[in-house]
Design a protein around this motif. Structure first.
Motif, short mmCIF file in Angstrom:
data_model
loop_
_atom_site.label_atom_id
_atom_site.label_comp_id
_atom_site.label_asym_id
_atom_site.label_seq_id
_atom_site.Cartn_x
_atom_site.Cartn_y
_atom_site.Cartn_z
N CYS A 83 -15.13 -39.63 99.63
CA CYS A 83 -14.72 -38.62 98.64
C CYS A 83 -13.79 -39.23 97.60
CB CYS A 83 -14.03 -37.44 99.34
SG CYS A 83 -15.15 -36.44 100.33
N ASP A 84 -12.86 -40.07 98.05
CA ASP A 84 -11.95 -40.74 97.11
C ASP A 84 -12.73 -41.61 96.12
OD1 ASP A 84 -9.87 -39.58 98.47
OD2 ASP A 84 -9.18 -41.43 99.43
N ALA A 85 -13.72 -42.34 96.63
CA ALA A 85 -14.52 -43.22 95.77
C ALA A 85 -15.29 -42.41 94.74
CB ALA A 85 -15.48 -44.06 96.63
N LEU A 86 -15.84 -41.27 95.16
CA LEU A 86 -16.58 -40.43 94.21
C LEU A 86 -15.67 -39.86 93.14
CD1 LEU A 86 -19.00 -38.54 96.63
CD2 LEU A 86 -19.59 -40.33 94.98
N VAL A 87 -14.49 -39.41 93.52
CA VAL A 87 -13.55 -38.85 92.54
C VAL A 87 -13.11 -39.95 91.58
CG1 VAL A 87 -11.23 -37.89 92.26
CG2 VAL A 87 -12.76 -36.95 93.99
N ASP A 88 -12.77 -41.13 92.11
CA ASP A 88 -12.29 -42.21 91.27
C ASP A 88 -13.36 -42.72 90.30
OD1 ASP A 88 -9.84 -42.04 92.50
OD2 ASP A 88 -10.19 -43.74 93.84
N SER A 89 -14.62 -42.63 90.70
CA SER A 89 -15.68 -43.10 89.81
C SER A 89 -16.24 -41.99 88.93
CB SER A 89 -16.81 -43.74 90.63
OG SER A 89 -17.40 -42.78 91.47
#
Length: 170
Positions: free
Chosen positions: A93-99
């Motif tokens: 989820c963090d990776a999706l938000v950051d990208s």
């Protein structure tokens, strides 16, 4: 140097070996090619007792160097290999938000429903909402919190996290 260190460090010290593998992957990420990084990563996974830690460290390397797409792909792989681990879903989820791929969060939440129990699902969604507030946009975080409190209006921990994020904006 890394190869010699890996040969010299005893098997009884897995943390020291992991540190060398992380340094090795860092070097390959910075100065090597994608193929050499992949080869080093595969070797680290084969030789390590804690393959999840190796995956997490590579995801951290990608996050630190701004390789968002590689991080998302690695996190997607991690969710298929380590489906029952809550922290893997949080990392994804963090990776999706950051990208900037917030539209994929709903699909991730659906996939997560088959892997985690309800309590862990809620915790991952709270984590994603908090991450939205801090890194993304408060509007998206607010929307996530609103859907959470609508589904579980009696969960005071969710309300508390929501209020904390709102207070931090002021």
């Amino acid at each position: 140097v890394a190869e010699r260190a890996l040969q010299r460090i005893p098997v009884t010290e897995p943390k020291a070996q992991l540190n060398v593998w992380v340094a090795y992957m860092n070097l390959e990420n910075t100065y090597g090619t994608a193929e050499s990084l992949t080869a080093g990563f595969r070797r680290a996974v084969e030789r390590s007792d804690d393959t999840l830690a190796v995956h997490e460290r590579l995801a951290d390397i990608f996050a630190a160097t701004g390789k968002k797409q590689q991080r998302v792909e690695l996190c997607k792989t991690m969710t298929s290999k380590f489906r029952r681990e809550r922290r893997v879903w949080q990392r994804f989820c963090d990776a999706l938000v950051d990208s900037g791929k917030r539209d994929q969060l709903k699909r991730v939440f659906r996939d997560m429903a088959a892997a985690l129990n309800n309590s862990d699902q809620m915790l991952v969604q709270v984590h994603a909402a908090v991450h939205e507030y801090k890194q993304g946009s408060p509007e998206h975080g607010r929307a996530l919190f609103e859907s959470l409190v609508a589904r579980a209006p009696k969960r005071s921990d969710i309300w508390s996290a929501y209020l904390d994020q709102e207070r931090a904006l002021v």
